[in-house]
Design an enzyme around this catalytic site. Sequence first.
Site, short mmCIF file in Angstrom:
data_model
loop_
_atom_site.label_atom_id
_atom_site.label_comp_id
_atom_site.label_asym_id
_atom_site.label_seq_id
_atom_site.Cartn_x
_atom_site.Cartn_y
_atom_site.Cartn_z
N GLU A 51 0.84 -1.15 -0.02
CA GLU A 51 -0.09 0.02 0.04
C GLU A 51 0.80 1.35 0.00
O GLU A 51 1.91 1.37 0.59
CB GLU A 51 -1.02 0.03 1.11
CG GLU A 51 -2.30 0.61 0.97
CD GLU A 51 -3.13 -0.27 0.12
OE1 GLU A 51 -2.86 -0.13 -1.19
OE2 GLU A 51 -3.84 -1.04 0.44
N GLY A 141 -16.52 6.08 -3.71
CA GLY A 141 -15.53 6.48 -2.77
C GLY A 141 -15.20 5.55 -1.83
O GLY A 141 -14.90 6.02 -0.52
N SER A 145 -11.77 1.48 -5.42
CA SER A 145 -11.56 1.84 -6.62
C SER A 145 -12.58 2.21 -7.70
O SER A 145 -12.52 1.83 -8.84
CB SER A 145 -10.60 1.25 -7.19
OG SER A 145 -9.27 2.08 -7.61
N SER A 146 -13.73 2.51 -7.04
CA SER A 146 -14.89 2.88 -8.11
C SER A 146 -14.50 3.72 -8.97
O SER A 146 -15.02 3.63 -10.38
CB SER A 146 -16.30 3.21 -7.35
OG SER A 146 -15.83 4.45 -6.45
N ASP A 191 -4.45 1.01 -9.35
CA ASP A 191 -5.77 0.97 -9.42
C ASP A 191 -6.31 0.48 -11.02
O ASP A 191 -6.80 -0.40 -11.33
CB ASP A 191 -6.57 2.05 -8.88
CG ASP A 191 -6.27 2.37 -7.23
OD1 ASP A 191 -5.60 1.33 -6.71
OD2 ASP A 191 -6.72 3.54 -6.89
C1 GLA Z 1 -4.96 4.70 -4.16
C2 GLA Z 1 -4.25 5.35 -5.32
C3 GLA Z 1 -3.44 4.04 -5.81
C4 GLA Z 1 -2.61 3.76 -4.58
C5 GLA Z 1 -3.40 3.59 -3.46
C6 GLA Z 1 -2.38 3.21 -2.08
O1 GLA Z 1 -6.04 3.75 -4.37
O2 GLA Z 1 -4.96 5.36 -6.59
O3 GLA Z 1 -2.35 4.44 -6.94
O4 GLA Z 1 -1.38 4.70 -4.18
O5 GLA Z 1 -4.11 4.51 -3.16
O6 GLA Z 1 -1.82 2.18 -2.26
#
Ligand code: GLA
Length: 404
Positions: A51, A141, A145-146, A191
């Site tokens: 992360e 949100g 990753s919507s 993402d």
């Molecule tokens: C968000 C960003 C990713 C990544 C994560 C954390 O989802 O879009 O690129 O940095 O945070 O790992």
Amino acid sequence: MNQQASVRFLTDLPEEKMKNELLQAFTARYGTSNEEIICIASPARINIIGEHIDYNGGKVFPAAIDRYLYVILRKRADSKIIYDDIRFPGAMEFSIADTFTYRKESQYANYLNGMLSILQKKGCVLNTGFEVLFFSKLPAGGGISSSAALEIGFGRAVAELFGFHIDAVDLAKMGQESEHTFMNVQCGIMDQFSVAMGKKEYAILLDTSTLEYHYVPLVLGDYRIVVMNTNKQRLLADSKYNERRAECMEGLALLQKVKPIANLCELHSTDMPLVTKTIHDERILKRVRHCISENERVQEAVAALQATNLVQLGSLLKASHASLRDDYEVTGCELDTLADAANAHPCCLGARMTGAGFGGCAIAIVQKDAVAEFTARVGEQYSAATGLTASFFACEAGDGAGRI
Ligand code: GLA
């Protein structure tokens, strides 16, 4: 059926029945025509581990999951672009002659117009207007990753509609570029890459410094991955995200004076004495320490999974959460409460926040027969401690964005 009832109906509908219903909803909304209707399913993603290191040249280990956002679209005879969403009815209109710019009032259309602006920049010409209907089973949100699902799903849909040949990796890069230049979020590529490149039953080990990747079977035997949503509003998440990135760049600049590195994740824990000697600001030091330790955990986690050592994988998830809480400071009370409650459950091997943090979602590896009891118990503890209601679902690794 009224609007709320049809949203509920579609939300609960199994995947194999979605396309028919979505096509019907599309023609009910826009009428019939001789043009072909294209229907794309675009998945959410979880990050198993790794992360906040995809913008530090680290290795990350995400997977697309079997929960989707849908983009249904068709060419028009005029030059209008019309967006509408089954969940939030109300058309937004643009034109193929527009120079697309970010406007706060355009809301979700900014993600779409951002992609159109990048397509335009790459020389892709929209020779006619088109109309789009969206539907989503993803919490907006919510940290799975919507937004990448929307960008990549829409990009794929437009590419298919107009016959632009864009491979999945290029599409992911375009999504990231749109976030940087249009949305002003300096995100990494994880993402967009996982949404574009996901593969059923596999997670992706992605080296973000080279974009080399390997699919790793996500074999969990008697265990399942449970997504746990804090349902906490993520206020200021974008600005805090950019702030963390800037802190990493500050650390990198200091370290580059004493070691020839291109990014923080080239360092190892054996370099920590040098890092401590070089960086005197405690806050920056902690950010750098997280990047180094998290990158090492990713490689250990992949090895653990390949050796079907799920207990070890679970411990690494716990350690990742602790590092994101103490060194990177992106968890917050809600995510900590959820992760702690999950980690205290006897049928959970390990839990951690997933995605950017500051609210959003966590994941847990849970014994499959205990999932219902686990979510009930963790949910209760979470509500008692925070006053919020968490939501839960078990997921599997799914395919990347594509036609259905
Ligand atoms: C968000 C960003 C990713 C990544 C994560 C954390 O989802 O879009 O690129 O940095 O945070 O790992």
